[in-house]
Each structure stands twice: as C-alpha cells, then as structure tokens.
Enzyme design. Structure first.
Site, PDB file in Angstrom:
ATOM      1  CB  SER A 138      24.891  44.741 -33.674  1.00  0.00           C
ATOM      2  OG  SER A 138      23.902  43.781 -33.995  1.00  0.00           O
ATOM      3  CE1 TYR A 151      28.638  41.162 -36.155  1.00  0.00           C
ATOM      4  CE2 TYR A 151      26.414  40.691 -35.378  1.00  0.00           C
ATOM      5  CZ  TYR A 151      27.313  41.538 -36.009  1.00  0.00           C
ATOM      6  OH  TYR A 151      26.889  42.759 -36.495  1.00  0.00           O
TER       7      TYR A 151
END
Ligand code: NDP
Ligand code: 8X3
Length: 250
Positions: A138, A151
């Site tokens: 990501s 995260y």
C-alpha cells in the site's frame, strides 16, 4: 502450458478483479477467501474462461492455510504465481485509543497471514527454481498518515518482507514484486469503518483507483519477459498526491 495463479482475498476488490483479469489471459486460478458463496459465484463465472479451484480458509490460521494449499488437486498443485492480497485496515484511531482486536487483526492477517501463505507455496518454487510472488502492499507501506499507525505498520512490514523475499529468493530466479496502491474503491473502507457511515465519504468527490486498475498492473507485471521483474510499483489516482492530499471537488 497455462500458468496457475493462487490469489488470496479473491472474494472482493483487488483480488476478485485480478481473478477476472487473469481469466481473460487464460491463467488457471486457485481462488482463496472465507466467504464460500462468493467463491462459488466467482468460480461459476470464470470457469467459462479458465480452470478454477477454490480454497476456503482464514489466513490467520497457519494449519488451515498449510492444509488447504497441500490439499490442492494435481491439476492445480504447481503454483506459478502467488498473489498475496488478503488484508484490510481495521479501524482508524489514534494510537492512544486504538483497539487491541483491530491491531491483532491487521498484524495477523496483513503480515502473518501473508507469511503463512508464502511458507506453504515457496518450497515448490525454490525446488522448481521458478515462480513469481506479488505482494499487495500500500502507499501506507511507504508513508505513515494520521491515525494510520498500525495499518501503516503492517504495510511497512509487507514492504520489508517483500524486499527480504527478493533477496533470499534471488538465487532461485523467483520474481518478487510489491504493488502499492493508494485509495482504491473496494469494500476496504466498509471493513475499516465496520459498516459505519464514515465509509461512504472515503471515495466521494473524486475518482479513486478502481480494483480493475490494480489488476491490469498486476497482469502487466506477470506478463513481462523472463529477465524482467517489476520490483515495486506505487499507484495513485490522479486526484491523490500522497496519503493526506486528495483533490476533492466537494
Ligand atoms: P476488500 O475488503 O475488497 O477485500 C479484502 C479481501 O481479503 C477479501 O477477499 C477478503 O475475503 C480477504 N480477507 C480478509 N481477511 C481475511 C482472512 N482473515 N483470511 C482470508 N482472507 C481474508 O479490500 P481490497 O481489495 O481493497 O484489499 C485487498 C488488499 O489491497 C489488502 O491487502 C489491502 O490492504 C490492500 N490495499 C487496499 C487499498 C484500498 O484503498 N482499497 C489500497 C492499498 C492496498 P473474505 O472476507 O472472503 O475472507
Ligand atoms: C489503503 C490505502 O490510504 O487507506 O492501503 O491506507 S489507505
């Protein structure tokens, strides 16, 4: 002979779009996820184009992961391409009020789950001295944003593990790729916000990346000649400059 790809998180979003893209190119599919009904629906749709086998397991469960992958029938046993995609964000909270269960979920699924699946697949790749592993990281693995703490940590770990894999698997001629998208309009925010209305606004006011955009880049990576490895891709929609700057017309 057609290649076989194992895709985790194939029941939704980027994984499902990648399954559709690979089917168009005649790649045989091992589709993984926990939602059996969705696996059945996707299998039914894509079996018209390619050979499909589904595996239902939770990547958090290392035994279930190993058993599922060991159980593959002969026609699907040789995995040429592994797409480590299963994962999500759980919550968006400052570190001081973050939820321990959310933290467990992100580290157990995004990081340890990726490792368990890789552990079950890599030995056959090293034995054959061929294979391609694509880890879905990501932009959150390259840049930390407010309330992204755990995260972002999980995706930084994915990137470090990807680089480690590329080093250790180098003598075996195995390709290792990181695909790192920014905002992609999938079920990701529904999961992150646990069905809360906050999820509705995430992709409003601009055109976010679509799951198919990522799938096309994954297909590009797996279709390069043998001597070419796409090592690392950072993808944003045009409206996004980085993790915190998105040009919204609202
Ligand atoms: P979705 O929520 O649409 O898909 C997530 C997939 O992961 C589902 O197929 C789900 O399947 C699977 N999954 C989740 N938990 C588990 C588990 N414990 N065991 C097995 N499978 C699991 O999200 P995306 O498609 O957006 O996310 C895919 C990947 O892309 C993730 O790694 C995410 O971090 C990453 N990513 C997403 C971005 C975005 O903005 N959307 C941007 C950058 C990266 P099931 O529930 O059936 O098990
Ligand atoms: C998903 C993109 O910006 O929500 O990894 O973390 S972001």
């Amino acid at each position: 002979m057609n290649k076989t790809a194992l895709i985790t998180g194939a029941t939704s979003g980027i994984g499902r779009a990648t399954a559709h893209e690979f089917a168009k190119h005649g790649i045989n599919l091992v589709l993984c996820g926990r939602r059996q009904e969705r696996l059945d629906t996707i299998e039914k749709a894509l079996s018209k184009q390619t050979d499909v086998h589904t595996l239902n397991f939770d990547v958090r469960d290392k035994e279930a992961t190993q058993n599922a992958i060991s159980s593959l029938p002969d026609a699907f046993k040789i995995i040429d391409i592994l797409i480590n995609n299963a994962g999500n964000a759980h919550g968006l909270d400052p570190i001081q009020t973050g939820d321990l269960d959310d933290w467990d979920a992100m580290m157990d699924i995004n990081v340890k789950g990726l490792l368990y699946v890789s552990k079950a697949v890599i030995p056959q790749m090293t034995e054959r001295k061929s294979g391609h592993i694509i880890n879905i990281g990501s932009s959150a693995g390259k840049e930390v944003y407010p309330k992204g703490n755990v995260y972002c940590g999980s995706k930084h770990a994915v990137l470090a593990i990807t680089e480690g894999m590329r080093i250790d698997l180098n003598p075996f001629g195995i390709k290792v790729t990181a695909i790192n998208p920014g905002l992609v309009e999938t079920e990701f925010s529904k999961v992150r916000f646990k069905g809360d209305a906050a999820a509705d606004s995430v992709y409003k006011g601009y055109k976010a990346l679509q799951a198919e955009d990522i799938a096309e880049v994954i297909q590009f990576a797996v279709s390069r000649p043998a001597h070419v490895n796409i090592a690392d891709v950072l993808m944003f929609c045009t409206a996004q400059a980085n993790s915190t700057i998105v040009n919204k017309n609202v």
